[in-house]
Design a protein around this motif. Structure first.
Motif, PDB file in Angstrom:
ATOM      1  N   SER A  58       0.824  -1.213   0.000  1.00  0.00           N
ATOM      2  CA  SER A  58       0.000   0.000   0.000  1.00  0.00           C
ATOM      3  C   SER A  58       0.859   1.265   0.000  1.00  0.00           C
ATOM      4  N   GLU A  62       0.546   4.107  -2.819  1.00  0.00           N
ATOM      5  CA  GLU A  62       0.188   5.454  -2.399  1.00  0.00           C
ATOM      6  C   GLU A  62       1.262   6.462  -2.796  1.00  0.00           C
ATOM      7  N   ARG A 115     -12.796  -6.557   2.268  1.00  0.00           N
ATOM      8  CA  ARG A 115     -12.082  -5.455   2.916  1.00  0.00           C
ATOM      9  C   ARG A 115     -11.023  -5.983   3.868  1.00  0.00           C
ATOM     10  N   ILE A 124      -4.363  -2.102   2.624  1.00  0.00           N
ATOM     11  CA  ILE A 124      -5.188  -1.210   1.824  1.00  0.00           C
ATOM     12  C   ILE A 124      -6.398  -2.009   1.352  1.00  0.00           C
ATOM     13  N   THR A 125      -7.572  -1.372   1.199  1.00  0.00           N
ATOM     14  CA  THR A 125      -8.748  -2.097   0.738  1.00  0.00           C
ATOM     15  C   THR A 125      -8.699  -2.292  -0.773  1.00  0.00           C
ATOM     16  N   GLU A 128      -9.695   0.934  -2.574  1.00  0.00           N
ATOM     17  CA  GLU A 128      -8.595   1.901  -2.558  1.00  0.00           C
ATOM     18  C   GLU A 128      -7.521   1.515  -3.573  1.00  0.00           C
ATOM     19  N   ARG A 131      -8.741   2.296  -7.061  1.00  0.00           N
ATOM     20  CA  ARG A 131      -8.727   3.737  -7.332  1.00  0.00           C
ATOM     21  C   ARG A 131      -7.316   4.217  -7.653  1.00  0.00           C
ATOM     22  N   ASP A 212     -10.020  15.222  -2.008  1.00  0.00           N
ATOM     23  CA  ASP A 212      -9.836  14.350  -0.857  1.00  0.00           C
ATOM     24  C   ASP A 212      -8.831  14.898   0.160  1.00  0.00           C
TER      25      ASP A 212
END
Length: 355
Positions: A58, A62, A115, A124-125, A128, A131, A212
């Motif tokens: 993640s 990110e 999840r 991380i889901t 997410e 996305r 966001d």
């Protein structure tokens, strides 16, 4: 995580020797390619200055890195969970798909179970991860010459009514309670890095932030208070100019923003913001360098605070400020966006595009 990463030189040596002891516990992001790998990846080894090390998948995603197609760091982490494997296979087939919990249920999977499974495997889901994958894919479409419209894969607001509802939620009031005769108008602009909210009057831009950003509700409430509640919906002429200049920026043709700005801050902050705009696209500065350039070399912390208080993203390029050691530092829009912006602007520097 219970595992504390050792220093970068230790991890780089592990990368060179393909040390299996770090498999699943450390990953390397290669800034020259935008790819992240397991330390056991058989691919050609990058230079140490191009390596950033992370503890989880993640964190890599990110920060804007995409998974290596040779060592498959995401698939490797998911081998023990069939549910995760099914969804990763679906994601690979359509990187631009906008996934929802309804889509997961249509696959006869329980969203809460999914999840937990993704959080356990990646921190991380699945939604997410989808996305971030979609945003990265859209950015690469644009970087390789695709049309701007093709790159806008993460339209956060499908319609004006959806925007009004989301905006009202940010400010904690129903859309119908906003002023019918506004002094400031709020609208949105789609970019390859996600939706941005813009607030303007007839002559200038007051705010431009990614939708966001955590500080956005506070910033919007301050603007609403400043105009005595006369904040409403709509678009003024400066927004049309801003949108055209943002399209040119992301298309790699011009990094020059001439749209008028209304700055909300003290004299020191305005001085810092002015100096930020003097940093050419493709270059970066540390907080210390920025402090020296405004004639106050001991004010690094104050410069950092002013940098964080900037509420006109991209136009006032606070993303061009990094740590003294060259590392990425905090960015309100997310470190993964900062990484993407720095990569985009590096191309400006190579091509000699004006800024």
């Amino acid at each position: 995580m219970m595992f504390d990463l050792p220093k970068d030189d230790v991890l780089y040596q592990a990368l060179l020797t393909r040390d299996s002891a770090y498999d699943g516990r450390a990953y390397v992001g290669v800034t020259s390619t935008g790819i992240f790998c397991r330390l056991t990846c058989p691919a050609r080894k990058p230079k140490p200055e191009n390596c950033r090390f992370f503890e989880t998948v993640s964190e890599c995603m990110e920060a804007g890195f995409r998974p290596c197609k040779r060592c498959h760091p995401v698939k490797t982490a998911a081998q023990s969970d069939p549910t995760v494997q099914v969804l990763l296979a679906k994601l690979d087939k359509d990187l631009s798909r906008r996934w929802t919990e309804d889509d997961i249920q249509r696959l006869n999977l329980d969203p809460s179970t999914v999840r937990r499974a993704f959080k356990r495997s990646f921190g991380i889901t699945f939604l997410e991860m989808a996305r971030l994958t979609r945003l990265r894919s859209g950015f690469e479409t644009l970087a390789t010459g695709g049309r701007v419209i093709d790159a806008q894969l993460d339209a956060g607001f499908a319609s004006p009514s959806a925007f009004r509802a989301a905006f009202g939620k940010l400010l904690g009031q129903a859309p119908g309670r906003f002023s019918g005769e506004p002094v400031l108008k709020a609208d949105w602009i789609e970019t390859p890095l996600g939706s941005m909210i813009v607030v303007s009057d007839k002559s200038a831009i007051h705010l431009l932030e990614f939708a966001d950003r955590k500080a956005l509700p506070r910033e919007l409430k301050a603007l609403a208070k400043m105009c005595h509640g006369k904040l409403g919906f709509g678009r003024n002429a400066p927004v049309d100019l801003l949108e055209a200049q943002l399209q040119a920026f992301f298309a790699g043709t011009c990094a020059d923003f001439t749209v008028p700005l209304a700055l909300h801050g003290g004299e020191f902050a305005k001085k810092v913001w002015g100096e930020l705009r003097n940093i050419p696209a493709g270059e970066t500065r540390s907080y210390g360098q920025l402090a020296k350039s405004i004639g106050q070399p001991t004010a690094s912390r104050a410069v950092a605070r002013a940098n964080g208080a900037n509420q006109i993203a991209l136009v006032i390029p606070c993303h061009r400020v990094i740590g003294a050691d060259g590392s990425l530092t905090g960015y309100g829009g997310g470190l993964w966006r900062k990484q993407q912006l720095i990569e985009l602007e590096a191309k400006y520097a190579r091509l000699g595009v004006s800024s």
